[in-house]
Design a protein around this motif. Structure first.
Motif: not given
Ligand SMILES: C[C@H](O)[C@H](O)[C@H]1CNC2=NC(N)=NC(=O)C2=N1
Length: 199
Positions: A106-110, A123-128, A192-195
């Motif tokens: 899913r390309n998503h990490h906890p 579980w939360t989404t960092h960006n957005p 920062d996972c999204c940077g």
């Protein structure tokens, strides 16, 4: 009549002589255990901008109700979190491995932590920023995987149950609170996972 007979009989679970560790309960709120007499408003889900809230809202509600209400919303409403317990470290680690495979897909990490036979998962989404369908999907998947890997289901400890309402009240389980703090410390140390990734 002896003095002993005049004293009220104290239930050992209610009046334990042992000091209890009371940790701050700012991060965990069981939306369904809250009673009307408590002041702080129950957190409401904060969805990621662009998320399909019409589908997500009932799915989050379902998460908070199922598995004995073990998933809770974080105070800011941007995360769902819960503690899992297994018989051994190996079983816990196997479960975490299975979860991490799904993360890869899913390309998503906890945000998670592990101590011996327990793992705390948020579980939360960092960006957005906020709750997204990936969080909700993976949280539900965790419940299924945990069952498959032999999750140990425990009743809440008597000390955390409000004796009048028979709910967890405002005080979350101490162990899961400590695990949440551990995951929180890891979040602060993480990049920062999204940077942009370093070259
Ligand atoms: C570039 C890549 O899609 C992003 O870094 C992904 C990876 N995994 C993620 N996981 C989480 N929890 N939140 C994110 O915003 C996120 N973003």
């Amino acid at each position: 009549m002896g003095l002993q007979l005049m004293l009220p009989r104290l239930r050992p679970t209610l009046y334990s002589a042992q000091p209890r560790l009371i940790l701050p309960s700012t991060r965990h709120h069981n939306t369904h255990a809250r009673t009307m007499s408590q002041q702080a408003p129950a957190p409401t889900p904060k969805f990621s901008p662009g998320a399909d809230t019409e589908t997500l809202r009932p799915a989050v509600d379902k998460l908070l109700r199922e598995s004995g209400g073990r998933w809770t919303l974080s105070k800011d409403g941007e995360a769902v979190e819960r503690n899992f317990k297994f018989k051994t470290f190996t079983k816990t680690w196997d479960f975490m491995t299975a979860v991490s495979l799904q993360c890869k897909i899913r390309n998503h990490h906890p945000e998670w932590s592990n101590v011996y036979n327990t793992t705390f998962i948020r579980w939360t989404t960092h960006n957005p920023k906020g709750l997204s369908d990936r969080d909700v999907h993976l949280a539900a998947l965790c419940d299924t995987l945990a069952r498959d890997f032999g999750e140990v289901i425990e009743d809440p400890s008597p000390s955390s149950v409000d004796q009048k309402t028979n709910t967890m009240g405002d005080r979350p389980d101490e162990a899961s609170c400590a695990m949440g703090q551990l995951a929180g410390a890891a979040v602060s140390a993480a990049g920062d996972c999204c940077g942009r990734k370093p070259q």
